[in-house]
Motif scaffolding. Sequence first.
Motif, PDB file in Angstrom:
ATOM      1  N   VAL A 171       0.745  -1.089   0.095  1.00  0.00           N
ATOM      2  CA  VAL A 171      -0.187  -0.197  -0.443  1.00  0.00           C
ATOM      3  C   VAL A 171       0.584   1.545  -0.288  1.00  0.00           C
ATOM      4  O   VAL A 171       0.401   2.472  -0.111  1.00  0.00           O
ATOM      5  CB  VAL A 171      -0.965   0.231   1.262  1.00  0.00           C
ATOM      6  CG1 VAL A 171      -2.376  -1.488   1.353  1.00  0.00           C
ATOM      7  CG2 VAL A 171      -0.111   0.263   2.243  1.00  0.00           C
ATOM      8  N   GLU A 172       1.985   1.278   0.338  1.00  0.00           N
ATOM      9  CA  GLU A 172       3.108   2.757   0.374  1.00  0.00           C
ATOM     10  C   GLU A 172       3.639   2.989  -0.954  1.00  0.00           C
ATOM     11  O   GLU A 172       2.646   2.550  -2.126  1.00  0.00           O
ATOM     12  CB  GLU A 172       4.308   2.105   0.294  1.00  0.00           C
ATOM     13  CG  GLU A 172       4.848   1.329   1.583  1.00  0.00           C
ATOM     14  CD  GLU A 172       6.100   1.695   2.411  1.00  0.00           C
ATOM     15  OE1 GLU A 172       6.312   1.185   4.002  1.00  0.00           O
ATOM     16  OE2 GLU A 172       7.340   0.848   1.675  1.00  0.00           O
ATOM     17  N   THR A 173       3.075   3.910  -1.172  1.00  0.00           N
ATOM     18  CA  THR A 173       3.522   4.968  -2.389  1.00  0.00           C
ATOM     19  C   THR A 173       5.327   4.676  -2.707  1.00  0.00           C
ATOM     20  O   THR A 173       6.079   5.162  -2.165  1.00  0.00           O
ATOM     21  CB  THR A 173       2.887   6.761  -2.226  1.00  0.00           C
ATOM     22  OG1 THR A 173       3.545   7.280  -1.001  1.00  0.00           O
ATOM     23  CG2 THR A 173       1.097   6.168  -2.297  1.00  0.00           C
ATOM     24  N   ASP A 174       4.922   4.523  -3.674  1.00  0.00           N
ATOM     25  CA  ASP A 174       6.261   5.394  -4.733  1.00  0.00           C
ATOM     26  C   ASP A 174       6.766   6.247  -5.489  1.00  0.00           C
ATOM     27  O   ASP A 174       5.969   6.782  -6.894  1.00  0.00           O
ATOM     28  CB  ASP A 174       6.068   4.147  -5.884  1.00  0.00           C
ATOM     29  CG  ASP A 174       7.564   3.849  -5.681  1.00  0.00           C
ATOM     30  OD1 ASP A 174       8.785   4.718  -5.747  1.00  0.00           O
ATOM     31  OD2 ASP A 174       7.962   2.350  -6.376  1.00  0.00           O
ATOM     32  N   SER A 175       7.059   7.284  -4.808  1.00  0.00           N
ATOM     33  CA  SER A 175       7.441   8.795  -5.772  1.00  0.00           C
ATOM     34  C   SER A 175       8.441   8.963  -7.117  1.00  0.00           C
ATOM     35  O   SER A 175       8.212   8.874  -7.973  1.00  0.00           O
ATOM     36  CB  SER A 175       8.567   9.294  -4.455  1.00  0.00           C
ATOM     37  OG  SER A 175       9.779   8.467  -4.649  1.00  0.00           O
ATOM     38  N   ARG A 176       8.356   7.086  -7.188  1.00  0.00           N
ATOM     39  CA  ARG A 176       9.265   7.422  -8.478  1.00  0.00           C
ATOM     40  C   ARG A 176       8.288   6.853 -10.316  1.00  0.00           C
ATOM     41  O   ARG A 176       8.408   7.071 -11.054  1.00  0.00           O
ATOM     42  CB  ARG A 176      10.200   6.091  -8.334  1.00  0.00           C
ATOM     43  CG  ARG A 176      11.205   6.624  -7.831  1.00  0.00           C
ATOM     44  CD  ARG A 176      12.682   5.047  -7.796  1.00  0.00           C
ATOM     45  NE  ARG A 176      13.240   4.976  -9.017  1.00  0.00           N
ATOM     46  CZ  ARG A 176      13.665   3.705 -10.437  1.00  0.00           C
ATOM     47  NH1 ARG A 176      13.226   2.832  -8.749  1.00  0.00           N
ATOM     48  NH2 ARG A 176      13.507   3.003 -10.795  1.00  0.00           N
ATOM     49  N   THR A 177       6.637   6.544  -9.584  1.00  0.00           N
ATOM     50  CA  THR A 177       5.759   6.145 -10.665  1.00  0.00           C
ATOM     51  C   THR A 177       5.205   6.905 -10.602  1.00  0.00           C
ATOM     52  O   THR A 177       4.233   7.386 -11.945  1.00  0.00           O
ATOM     53  CB  THR A 177       4.908   5.268 -10.119  1.00  0.00           C
ATOM     54  OG1 THR A 177       4.348   5.486  -8.494  1.00  0.00           O
ATOM     55  CG2 THR A 177       5.491   4.065  -9.423  1.00  0.00           C
ATOM     56  N   ALA A 178       5.009   8.570  -9.968  1.00  0.00           N
ATOM     57  CA  ALA A 178       4.585   9.752 -10.447  1.00  0.00           C
ATOM     58  C   ALA A 178       3.101   9.801 -10.855  1.00  0.00           C
ATOM     59  O   ALA A 178       2.314  10.437 -11.511  1.00  0.00           O
ATOM     60  CB  ALA A 178       5.324  10.133 -12.150  1.00  0.00           C
ATOM     61  N   GLY A 179       3.138   8.712  -9.257  1.00  0.00           N
ATOM     62  CA  GLY A 179       0.975   8.817  -8.974  1.00  0.00           C
ATOM     63  C   GLY A 179       0.547   7.703 -10.274  1.00  0.00           C
ATOM     64  O   GLY A 179      -0.350   8.336 -10.501  1.00  0.00           O
ATOM     65  N   MET A 180       1.823   7.196 -11.584  1.00  0.00           N
ATOM     66  CA  MET A 180       0.733   6.077 -12.117  1.00  0.00           C
ATOM     67  C   MET A 180       0.104   5.136 -11.335  1.00  0.00           C
ATOM     68  O   MET A 180       0.998   4.351 -10.592  1.00  0.00           O
ATOM     69  CB  MET A 180       2.382   5.715 -12.939  1.00  0.00           C
ATOM     70  CG  MET A 180       2.931   6.681 -13.549  1.00  0.00           C
ATOM     71  SD  MET A 180       3.587   6.616 -15.235  1.00  0.00           S
ATOM     72  CE  MET A 180       3.293   5.156 -15.920  1.00  0.00           C
ATOM     73  N   ILE A 181      -0.912   4.311 -12.444  1.00  0.00           N
ATOM     74  CA  ILE A 181      -0.948   2.913 -12.015  1.00  0.00           C
ATOM     75  C   ILE A 181       0.309   2.078 -12.370  1.00  0.00           C
ATOM     76  O   ILE A 181       0.078   1.895 -13.040  1.00  0.00           O
ATOM     77  CB  ILE A 181      -2.501   2.605 -13.206  1.00  0.00           C
ATOM     78  CG1 ILE A 181      -3.340   3.873 -13.080  1.00  0.00           C
ATOM     79  CG2 ILE A 181      -2.957   1.562 -12.476  1.00  0.00           C
ATOM     80  CD1 ILE A 181      -4.560   3.758 -11.305  1.00  0.00           C
ATOM     81  N   PRO A 182      -0.014   0.645 -11.968  1.00  0.00           N
ATOM     82  CA  PRO A 182       1.746   0.013 -11.334  1.00  0.00           C
ATOM     83  C   PRO A 182       1.001  -1.476 -12.132  1.00  0.00           C
ATOM     84  O   PRO A 182       1.229  -2.164 -11.528  1.00  0.00           O
ATOM     85  CB  PRO A 182       1.564  -0.494 -10.255  1.00  0.00           C
ATOM     86  CG  PRO A 182       0.499  -0.153  -8.844  1.00  0.00           C
ATOM     87  CD  PRO A 182      -0.233   0.580 -10.218  1.00  0.00           C
ATOM     88  N   SER A 183       0.324  -0.751 -12.945  1.00  0.00           N
ATOM     89  CA  SER A 183       0.135  -1.690 -14.385  1.00  0.00           C
ATOM     90  C   SER A 183       0.515  -1.419 -15.385  1.00  0.00           C
ATOM     91  O   SER A 183      -0.230  -0.366 -16.489  1.00  0.00           O
ATOM     92  CB  SER A 183      -1.246  -2.231 -14.217  1.00  0.00           C
ATOM     93  OG  SER A 183      -1.361  -3.152 -15.079  1.00  0.00           O
ATOM     94  N   THR A 184       0.803  -2.550 -16.629  1.00  0.00           N
ATOM     95  CA  THR A 184       0.979  -1.885 -18.069  1.00  0.00           C
ATOM     96  C   THR A 184      -0.795  -1.998 -18.351  1.00  0.00           C
ATOM     97  O   THR A 184      -0.893  -1.400 -19.764  1.00  0.00           O
ATOM     98  CB  THR A 184       1.561  -3.071 -18.901  1.00  0.00           C
ATOM     99  OG1 THR A 184       1.198  -4.505 -18.734  1.00  0.00           O
ATOM    100  CG2 THR A 184       3.647  -2.875 -18.562  1.00  0.00           C
ATOM    101  N   LYS A 185      -1.182  -2.190 -17.999  1.00  0.00           N
ATOM    102  CA  LYS A 185      -3.432  -2.349 -18.474  1.00  0.00           C
ATOM    103  C   LYS A 185      -3.412  -0.310 -18.188  1.00  0.00           C
ATOM    104  O   LYS A 185      -4.847  -0.205 -19.061  1.00  0.00           O
ATOM    105  CB  LYS A 185      -4.041  -2.835 -17.877  1.00  0.00           C
ATOM    106  CG  LYS A 185      -3.526  -4.722 -17.968  1.00  0.00           C
ATOM    107  CD  LYS A 185      -4.101  -5.450 -18.228  1.00  0.00           C
ATOM    108  CE  LYS A 185      -4.205  -5.975 -16.518  1.00  0.00           C
ATOM    109  NZ  LYS A 185      -4.894  -7.355 -15.483  1.00  0.00           N
ATOM    110  N   GLY A 186      -2.836   0.159 -17.317  1.00  0.00           N
ATOM    111  CA  GLY A 186      -3.247   1.361 -17.052  1.00  0.00           C
ATOM    112  C   GLY A 186      -4.549   1.022 -16.361  1.00  0.00           C
ATOM    113  O   GLY A 186      -5.137   2.365 -15.758  1.00  0.00           O
ATOM    114  N   THR A 187      -5.076   0.447 -15.743  1.00  0.00           N
ATOM    115  CA  THR A 187      -5.958  -0.252 -14.520  1.00  0.00           C
ATOM    116  C   THR A 187      -5.395  -1.389 -13.452  1.00  0.00           C
ATOM    117  O   THR A 187      -4.906  -2.625 -14.343  1.00  0.00           O
ATOM    118  CB  THR A 187      -7.075  -0.116 -15.620  1.00  0.00           C
ATOM    119  OG1 THR A 187      -8.466  -0.298 -14.117  1.00  0.00           O
ATOM    120  CG2 THR A 187      -7.450  -1.149 -15.877  1.00  0.00           C
ATOM    121  N   LEU A 188      -6.123  -1.135 -12.758  1.00  0.00           N
ATOM    122  CA  LEU A 188      -6.153  -2.166 -11.588  1.00  0.00           C
ATOM    123  C   LEU A 188      -7.402  -2.583 -11.444  1.00  0.00           C
ATOM    124  O   LEU A 188      -7.845  -1.961 -10.810  1.00  0.00           O
ATOM    125  CB  LEU A 188      -5.363  -2.187 -10.303  1.00  0.00           C
ATOM    126  CG  LEU A 188      -3.800  -1.925 -10.617  1.00  0.00           C
ATOM    127  CD1 LEU A 188      -2.683  -2.038  -9.180  1.00  0.00           C
ATOM    128  CD2 LEU A 188      -3.312  -3.291 -11.031  1.00  0.00           C
TER     129      LEU A 188
END
Length: 195
Positions: A178-195
């Motif tokens: 659940v931690e946020t990752d500053s390197r992702t720039a607020g992106m969804i962590p999936s190549t599909k663009g959605t979870l």
Amino acid sequence: MRTADCKRTTGETDIALALNLDGTGRADVHTGHAFFDHMLNLLARHSLIDLSLTCHGDLEVDAHHTIEDTGIVLGDCLLAALGDKKGIRRYGCAYVPMDETLCRCVIDLSNRPYLEFRAFPGAADAPNMPLSLTVEFLRALTNNLRCNLHVEVFYGMDGHHIAEAVFKSLARALRQAVETDSRTAGMIPSTKGTL
């Protein structure tokens, strides 16, 4: 703030739960089942998720409804607090020893519910909470959080230690996921663009 409040009332339980994903691990838990309260306190402390929970369940029958329904509401609340899941790490993994016991928990906040629970043959129950109820809690949590959860108890002798290792490893894996990752720039962590 990534927070949520959830309530659920049935003929078997009446549950109110509030949580903060970005807390410090504070817990105010009252289910009427002391050992389960202990496990939920561990879950809050090691995940750093603030948790406030009251549950009035039919403990005169047994603890099944209280434990399962708490898993349902906790899953619902976690899912609500995660929102669109932008910027989260998504995956978490933790190995936790508890004296003679070792447990591993791996989680993926994938929106695809699946529980795989494995324990060595003859794994002991805690004195007042069968291991099967821990599995029911995990199943309810998995289905309502809509996560992929793999838990394996490799070895151990004491049922209390086994349950504690399961809850602590879940907490530590959940904390990572659940931690946020500053390197992702607020992106969804999936190549599909959605979870």
